[in-house]
Design a protein around this motif. Structure first.
Motif, PDB file in Angstrom:
ATOM      1  N   ALA A 340      49.232  34.638  70.983  1.00 33.06           N
ATOM      2  CA  ALA A 340      49.894  34.966  69.722  1.00 33.06           C
ATOM      3  C   ALA A 340      51.366  35.304  69.955  1.00 33.06           C
ATOM      4  O   ALA A 340      52.246  34.876  69.192  1.00 33.06           O
ATOM      5  N   GLN A 341      51.653  36.067  71.019  1.00 35.27           N
ATOM      6  CA  GLN A 341      53.044  36.395  71.321  1.00 35.27           C
ATOM      7  C   GLN A 341      53.847  35.159  71.685  1.00 35.27           C
ATOM      8  O   GLN A 341      55.011  35.012  71.266  1.00 35.27           O
ATOM      9  N   ASP A 342      53.260  34.270  72.452  1.00 34.24           N
ATOM     10  CA  ASP A 342      53.967  33.038  72.826  1.00 34.24           C
ATOM     11  C   ASP A 342      54.344  32.250  71.589  1.00 34.24           C
ATOM     12  O   ASP A 342      55.463  31.711  71.495  1.00 34.24           O
ATOM     13  N   GLU A 343      53.435  32.161  70.631  1.00 34.05           N
ATOM     14  CA  GLU A 343      53.738  31.399  69.408  1.00 34.05           C
ATOM     15  C   GLU A 343      54.885  32.046  68.641  1.00 34.05           C
ATOM     16  O   GLU A 343      55.827  31.357  68.212  1.00 34.05           O
ATOM     17  N   VAL A 344      54.828  33.366  68.454  1.00 35.48           N
ATOM     18  CA  VAL A 344      55.866  34.053  67.685  1.00 35.48           C
ATOM     19  C   VAL A 344      57.220  33.931  68.376  1.00 35.48           C
ATOM     20  O   VAL A 344      58.241  33.605  67.738  1.00 35.48           O
ATOM     21  N   ARG A 345      57.252  34.160  69.684  1.00 40.32           N
ATOM     22  CA  ARG A 345      58.536  34.139  70.384  1.00 40.32           C
ATOM     23  C   ARG A 345      59.093  32.731  70.519  1.00 40.32           C
ATOM     24  O   ARG A 345      60.314  32.532  70.543  1.00 40.32           O
ATOM     25  N   ARG A 346      58.231  31.750  70.581  1.00 36.01           N
ATOM     26  CA  ARG A 346      58.692  30.359  70.607  1.00 36.01           C
ATOM     27  C   ARG A 346      59.297  29.980  69.254  1.00 36.01           C
ATOM     28  O   ARG A 346      60.369  29.355  69.180  1.00 36.01           O
ATOM     29  N   ALA A 347      58.621  30.373  68.167  1.00 40.14           N
ATOM     30  CA  ALA A 347      59.105  30.027  66.826  1.00 40.14           C
ATOM     31  C   ALA A 347      60.400  30.761  66.478  1.00 40.14           C
ATOM     32  O   ALA A 347      61.223  30.249  65.710  1.00 40.14           O
ATOM     33  N   LEU A 348      60.608  31.946  67.061  1.00 45.57           N
ATOM     34  CA  LEU A 348      61.773  32.762  66.736  1.00 45.57           C
ATOM     35  C   LEU A 348      62.715  32.888  67.936  1.00 45.57           C
ATOM     36  O   LEU A 348      63.429  33.877  68.087  1.00 45.57           O
ATOM     37  N   ASP A 350      65.537  31.736  68.660  1.00 41.91           N
ATOM     38  CA  ASP A 350      66.971  31.920  68.390  1.00 41.91           C
ATOM     39  C   ASP A 350      67.211  33.012  67.354  1.00 41.91           C
ATOM     40  O   ASP A 350      68.249  33.045  66.709  1.00 41.91           O
ATOM     41  N   HIS A 351      66.233  33.917  67.178  1.00 40.45           N
ATOM     42  CA  HIS A 351      66.349  35.017  66.223  1.00 40.45           C
ATOM     43  C   HIS A 351      66.407  36.350  66.966  1.00 40.45           C
ATOM     44  O   HIS A 351      65.972  36.463  68.115  1.00 40.45           O
ATOM     45  N   PHE A 472      56.606  40.177  68.353  1.00 40.56           N
ATOM     46  CA  PHE A 472      57.888  39.587  68.743  1.00 40.56           C
ATOM     47  C   PHE A 472      58.718  40.559  69.588  1.00 40.56           C
ATOM     48  O   PHE A 472      59.258  40.195  70.632  1.00 40.56           O
ATOM     49  N   HIS A 473      58.787  41.811  69.160  1.00 39.15           N
ATOM     50  CA  HIS A 473      59.701  42.764  69.801  1.00 39.15           C
ATOM     51  C   HIS A 473      59.110  43.465  71.020  1.00 39.15           C
ATOM     52  O   HIS A 473      59.870  43.924  71.889  1.00 39.15           O
ATOM     53  N   PHE A 474      57.778  43.572  71.112  1.00 35.00           N
ATOM     54  CA  PHE A 474      57.191  44.419  72.151  1.00 35.00           C
ATOM     55  C   PHE A 474      56.056  43.724  72.895  1.00 35.00           C
ATOM     56  O   PHE A 474      55.321  42.909  72.342  1.00 35.00           O
ATOM     57  N   ASP A 475      55.920  44.067  74.175  1.00 37.43           N
ATOM     58  CA  ASP A 475      54.662  43.900  74.891  1.00 37.43           C
ATOM     59  C   ASP A 475      53.909  45.221  74.748  1.00 37.43           C
ATOM     60  O   ASP A 475      54.487  46.258  74.404  1.00 37.43           O
ATOM     61  N   PRO A 512      65.372  43.627  71.525  1.00 38.21           N
ATOM     62  CA  PRO A 512      65.887  44.847  70.894  1.00 38.21           C
ATOM     63  C   PRO A 512      65.697  44.843  69.379  1.00 38.21           C
ATOM     64  O   PRO A 512      65.770  43.800  68.724  1.00 38.21           O
ATOM     65  N   VAL A 513      65.448  46.023  68.827  1.00 39.08           N
ATOM     66  CA  VAL A 513      65.233  46.189  67.387  1.00 39.08           C
ATOM     67  C   VAL A 513      66.553  46.509  66.726  1.00 39.08           C
ATOM     68  O   VAL A 513      67.293  47.409  67.158  1.00 39.08           O
ATOM     69  N   SER A 514      66.850  45.792  65.641  1.00 38.05           N
ATOM     70  CA  SER A 514      68.082  46.025  64.903  1.00 38.05           C
ATOM     71  C   SER A 514      68.067  47.404  64.270  1.00 38.05           C
ATOM     72  O   SER A 514      67.037  47.886  63.797  1.00 38.05           O
TER      73      SER A 514
END
Length: 519
Positions: A340-348, A350-351, A472-475, A512-514
């Motif tokens: 699930a993390q791989d999918e989210v981080r791959r999709a985002l 450049d975010h 997306f932001h954390f392990d 990092p969290v905005s």
């Protein structure tokens, strides 16, 4: 309420003599009385387990959560089962075919909710959308929910609120990550959903959120129809020995004062122009419709209060409970977490933050949510229905007035319909097939038919955004001494299956969290 019921069961087991007095005091009306004996004999009722005098089948529920005890009984007595809980006649549906007949084939016959004495005490004749009896008033409020309060357009309009509250949650988690300390994710998730829900309903946060959550949790411990006066409505003794009337009256008065204060402050804010030009919130909609609705069933102020309470409770509790179970299941299943993390981080990739625009292509994330809803439906027994007109289900007679329960939890774990039913395997939904929108009766976490939960989209919007952002932001690690295999997954007693223990986890910052805040 659990303590009330367990107290009485102990009396049943230990004290035989008082039960005889209880039997005399209880002027029970039912098929055992002479006037109804012939009619009862002519009916073909669903089978059931052996019963005791007076208490019926209550002893079969002792020592286990209701949805689990009823599943075990259904395995021995069939997918449609008759029970008598005290004086309360009940039928339990525990298979997709039985659920289909209750919620689709005979949906009109089972369209009302049973109103027990304690529920009548709580509502005092004013109903929202959840427990309102089927009729013109319910149809009007249901239409308002579908077209005005919980439509796709309205849910989408609250997107800035959800994103702002999600960032608040992320900043709280990030602070724990910086300190390398465990965080109570259950508490953080509950606050995120509660604040987001309240802002959608009244347009702003409120300082008494923790008090609201306390009252909400207390109310959810009161299982509809399962207090002593509900189980023995003809007995004055049941009313005298039970704590339920006092507890329910106190809880009702507290919630009413709470809602009165919210409405008063909201109206003052709107009148003074202190709302900063915010869009119309759900309370604005209800107050506007109160003036516009021309019906034989007008939208009263009391109706508005109950609708608000329904939305506070259902809107925040189900989403928060599901989010906690999602994260707990991911902690227990590292393979699924990584995927699930791989999918989210791959999709985002450049975010630097997650918005609802980014959720469109997160296919596996939605499979994870579906699998969580299968294993942990928010209301495992859905909400009870009442047989309004006699009918036949699976060839059995269901008498008028019978309370009908659909054990959605048992059905979604039935090995006849699910491979490896107790394992967390999101891939089982990979190629479509079953969905939770009311058409697949093996999987109905939100119910089906005309009494299906109208706030499904509202709750899912909170779940998808927060889950994507947390992944997306954390392990995530478990605190020292806790392994995936030993993580406590015990359910708490109540209308919903929330976790009994708080989910304590150790976040590790990856993105990092905005610090930007829009609200």
């Amino acid at each position: 309420m659990a303590a009330d019921l367990q107290f009485y069961l102990q009396l049943v087991i230990i004290l035989a003599a008082p039960l005889l007095l209880f039997a005399i005091a209880a002027r029970r009306a039912g098929p055992r009385r002479h006037g109804n004996a012939a009619a009862a004999a002519a009916q073909r009722l669903p089978p059931g387990p052996w019963a005791l005098p007076i208490i019926g089948h209550l002893h079969h529920l002792a020592g286990a959560l209701p949805h689990r005890a009823l599943r075990d009984l259904a395995r021995r007595h069939g997918p449609l089962m008759t029970l008598r809980l005290g004086e309360l006649p009940m039928v339990v549906a525990s298979s997709p075919s039985a659920a289909r007949e209750v919620m689709k084939t005979h949906d009109a016959a089972f369209a009302s909710r049973p109103m027990s004495p304690m529920q009548e005490l709580a509502y005092q004749g004013s109903y929202g959308v959840i427990f309102a009896p089927h009729g013109e008033g319910w149809r009007q409020i249901r239409k308002i929910c579908a077209l005005e309060l919980l439509s796709a357009r309205r849910v989408s309009s609250f997107r800035p609120i959800r994103e702002d509250e999600a960032r608040r949650l992320l900043r709280a988690v990030a602070a724990a990550a910086d300190a390398a300390s465990p965080v109570n994710l259950s508490k953080g998730i509950a606050a995120y959903v509660a604040d987001s829900t309240v802002r959608a309903i009244i347009g702003s946060r409120f300082a008494r959120r923790d008090e609201y959550l306390r009252m909400l949790h207390e109310g959810l411990k009161i299982l509809p129809g399962m207090t002593l006066p509900d189980l023995f409505p003809s007995s004055r003794l049941a009313m005298l020995v039970s704590r339920a009337p006092r507890v329910i009256t106190r809880h009702r008065d507290e919630m009413q004062r709470f809602i009165d204060l919210i409405i008063e402050e909201h109206q003052k804010s709107r009148a003074s122009g202190d709302d900063d030009g915010e869009d119309e919130d759900l309370l604005d909609v209800l107050l506007r419709l109160q003036k516009e609705v021309d019906s034989k069933s007008p939208l009263t102020t009391e109706n508005i209060k109950i609708v608000m309470l329904d939305m506070f409770g259902a809107g925040s509790e189900t989403a928060a409970s599901t989010l906690q179970w999602v994260m707990a299941e991911l902690m227990r299943n590292p393979r699924v977490m990584q995927k699930a993390q791989d999918e989210v981080r791959r999709a985002l990739s450049d975010h630097d933050t997650v918005t609802e625009d980014d959720l469109t292509n997160l296919h596996y994330l939605r499979l994870v949510i579906k699998e969580t809803l299968r294993l942990h439906p928010p209301a495992p027994l859905l909400l009870p229905r009442k047989c309004g007109t006699p009918c036949r289900v699976l060839g059995y007679d269901i008498p008028e007035g019978t309370t009908v329960i659909v054990n959605a939890w048992a059905i979604s774990r039935d090995p006849e319909h699910w491979d490896r039913p107790d394992e967390f395997v999101p891939e089982r939904f990979e190629h479509g097939g079953r969905d939770f929108k009311g058409g697949d009766f093996e999987f109905t976490p939100f119910g089906a038919g005309r009494r299906m939960c109208p706030g499904m989209a509202f709750g899912l919007a909170h779940i998808e955004l927060a889950l994507a952002a947390l992944l997306f932001h954390f392990d995530w690690d478990l605190p020292g001494g806790v392994s995936a295999e030993t993580l406590d997954m015990t359910e708490a007693f109540g209308v919903t299956t929330r976790r009994q223990s708080a989910l304590m986890v150790v976040p590790v910052m990856r993105v990092p969290v905005s610090t930007e805040c829009i609200g």
